[in-house]
Design a protein around this motif. Structure first.
Motif, short mmCIF file in Angstrom:
data_model
loop_
_atom_site.label_atom_id
_atom_site.label_comp_id
_atom_site.label_asym_id
_atom_site.label_seq_id
_atom_site.Cartn_x
_atom_site.Cartn_y
_atom_site.Cartn_z
N VAL A 212 14.10 25.68 -36.10
CA VAL A 212 15.21 24.76 -35.82
C VAL A 212 15.80 24.23 -37.12
N VAL A 213 14.94 23.81 -38.04
CA VAL A 213 15.41 23.25 -39.32
C VAL A 213 16.21 24.29 -40.11
N THR A 214 15.67 25.51 -40.20
CA THR A 214 16.37 26.54 -40.97
C THR A 214 17.71 26.89 -40.31
N PHE A 215 17.77 26.89 -38.98
CA PHE A 215 19.04 27.17 -38.30
C PHE A 215 20.07 26.10 -38.63
N VAL A 216 19.64 24.84 -38.57
CA VAL A 216 20.56 23.74 -38.86
C VAL A 216 21.04 23.81 -40.31
N ILE A 217 20.10 24.07 -41.23
CA ILE A 217 20.48 24.17 -42.64
C ILE A 217 21.51 25.28 -42.84
N GLY A 218 21.28 26.40 -42.16
CA GLY A 218 22.20 27.52 -42.31
C GLY A 218 23.60 27.23 -41.79
N VAL B 147 38.09 38.89 -41.95
CA VAL B 147 37.19 37.75 -41.87
C VAL B 147 36.86 37.42 -40.41
N GLU B 148 37.88 37.41 -39.57
CA GLU B 148 37.69 37.08 -38.15
C GLU B 148 36.85 38.14 -37.45
N ARG B 149 37.08 39.40 -37.78
CA ARG B 149 36.31 40.48 -37.14
C ARG B 149 34.83 40.38 -37.52
N VAL B 150 34.55 40.16 -38.81
CA VAL B 150 33.16 40.03 -39.25
C VAL B 150 32.52 38.79 -38.64
N ARG B 151 33.29 37.71 -38.51
CA ARG B 151 32.76 36.49 -37.91
C ARG B 151 32.34 36.74 -36.47
N GLN B 152 33.14 37.52 -35.74
CA GLN B 152 32.80 37.85 -34.35
C GLN B 152 31.58 38.77 -34.29
N GLU B 153 31.52 39.75 -35.22
CA GLU B 153 30.39 40.67 -35.23
C GLU B 153 29.07 39.94 -35.52
N MET B 154 29.14 38.90 -36.36
CA MET B 154 27.94 38.14 -36.70
C MET B 154 27.63 37.04 -35.69
N GLY B 155 28.53 36.82 -34.75
CA GLY B 155 28.30 35.83 -33.70
C GLY B 155 28.61 34.40 -34.09
N PHE B 156 29.31 34.19 -35.22
CA PHE B 156 29.61 32.84 -35.67
C PHE B 156 30.78 32.21 -34.91
N ASP B 157 31.41 32.99 -34.03
CA ASP B 157 32.48 32.42 -33.21
C ASP B 157 31.94 31.84 -31.91
N LEU B 158 30.63 32.00 -31.67
CA LEU B 158 30.02 31.51 -30.43
C LEU B 158 29.63 30.04 -30.58
N TYR C 187 27.21 26.77 -30.74
CA TYR C 187 25.98 26.67 -31.52
C TYR C 187 24.73 27.00 -30.71
N TYR C 188 24.70 26.62 -29.45
CA TYR C 188 23.48 26.88 -28.67
C TYR C 188 23.29 28.38 -28.47
N GLN C 189 24.39 29.12 -28.31
CA GLN C 189 24.27 30.58 -28.20
C GLN C 189 23.87 31.21 -29.53
N GLN C 190 24.42 30.67 -30.62
CA GLN C 190 24.01 31.16 -31.94
C GLN C 190 22.51 30.92 -32.17
N PHE C 191 22.02 29.76 -31.71
CA PHE C 191 20.60 29.45 -31.88
C PHE C 191 19.73 30.41 -31.08
N ILE C 192 20.14 30.73 -29.86
CA ILE C 192 19.38 31.67 -29.04
C ILE C 192 19.31 33.04 -29.71
N LEU C 193 20.44 33.50 -30.24
CA LEU C 193 20.47 34.78 -30.94
C LEU C 193 19.60 34.73 -32.20
N TYR C 194 19.62 33.58 -32.88
CA TYR C 194 18.83 33.41 -34.10
C TYR C 194 17.35 33.48 -33.78
#
Length: 320
Positions: A5-11, A32-43, A45-52
């Motif tokens: 959790v801490v590392t996710f928040v820091i990131g 930039v937008e395409r890479v952001r979508q591929e990395m899941g940063f457009d989702l 935060y809770y979905q990003q955390f689940i993927l993380y």
């Protein structure tokens, strides 16, 4: 889980955009937008955390921007160097710390006791990076007694094929004593520095445990039976004090694994600490967070192992 959790928040809160670190500041907006979508940063935060979390459970910390390799691949490559350095440092710390702690306890209040405590206090107080620079200046630059920064001389770097990743052990297995001497001359300074740091902790705890044991009734009974002082100290008191010392040495080892970042940076030691430092300087957050999770997990595992060993060695804890 708390570490994840801490590392996710820091990131997510650091002022570094991982997408820009990959594509560069001058990349077109659509890239930039395409890479952001591929990395899941457009989702969200809770979905990003689940993927993380899913990635962490599968050992997937993403790709390193600095090396373009999977982070776990890089960690597998550099972590043996950190383990070797910490292992040698812990051996040095225990080899000197335990006898000094016993000496300080047996001669409590004497000059020897005061010297041991002062040496330990210096080990706690002086910044480790300053000691590292001083050691390089004196023993490498001035006296020439030890090799300089790095893990192995450039002459052997491309001809030596490691087997286990522990260069000292690999040199012994290969029966190549020239490489063994070279590797030893490189590791002796940083390992001695870490060994001095752990010795300060181990000697202080050994002194405390021995003072407690020397005040027990079985010591009085042993002296009444006419046993020699050497046998009482080393055969009885230290034997009982060795049980909690296992935990102390394990914690010292874990501390060197996680705390060798500055030492590895000063000595250019190609371990996990230097890898994290270089990654942080190049905004490679995948590598930084991956290394942090691995070190934290190892620290927790060593703590659990020390608890298990404590229960195995001390029958009183099993009876509770």
């Amino acid at each position: 889980f708390g570490l994840v959790v801490v590392t996710f928040v820091i990131g997510r809160v650091v002022p570094i955009d991982p997408v820009l670190a990959i594509v560069g500041d001058r990349a077109p907006a659509r890239v930039v937008e395409r890479v952001r979508q591929e990395m899941g940063f457009d989702l969200p935060y809770y979905q990003q955390f689940i993927l993380y979390v899913k990635g962490v459970l599968h050992g997937d910390f993403g790709t390193s921007v600095l090396t373009t390799n999977p982070v776990m691949t890089d960690i597998r490559r550099v972590f043996p160097a950190t383990m070797e350095l910490a292992t040698v440092g812990t051996i040095i710390g225990a080899a000197f710390g335990i006898p000094l702690g016993v000496l300080a306890a047996v001669r409590r209040g004497s000059v020897a006791d005061q010297v041991v405590r002062i040496v330990g206090l210096i080990g706690y107080s002086v910044p480790i990076f300053w000691l590292g620079l001083l050691a390089l200046l004196v023993f490498y630059a001035r006296l020439g007694w030890a090799s300089g920064p790095g893990r192995i001389d450039v002459v052997y770097e491309y001809t030596f094929t490691p087997i286990t990743g522990f260069y000292l052990l690999d040199a012994i297995l290969a029966r190549d004593w020239a490489i063994f001497r070279d590797v030893f001359s490189h590791i002796v300074l940083p390992a001695s520095l870490l060994g001095y740091f752990s010795m300060a902790y181990i000697s202080r705890m050994t002194r405390s445990f021995m003072l407690n044991e020397l005040g027990q009734e079985y010591i009085v009974a042993a002296r009444a039976k006419g046993l020699s002082e050497t046998r009482i100290i080393w055969g009885h008191a230290l034997r009982n004090a060795a049980v909690p010392l296992v935990t102390v040495i394990a914690l010292a080892y874990a501390g060197l694994l996680e705390g060798s970042v500055l030492t590895e940076t000063v000595f250019a030691w190609p371990g996990l600490g230097l890898y994290i430092t270089n990654s942080l300087q190049n905004a490679d957050m995948n590598a930084v967070l991956g290394g942090t999770v691995v070190i934290g997990s190892v620290f927790i595992a060593i703590n659990l192992l020390s608890d298990v060993l404590y229960r195995m060695l001390d029958p009183r804890t099993r009876a509770r």
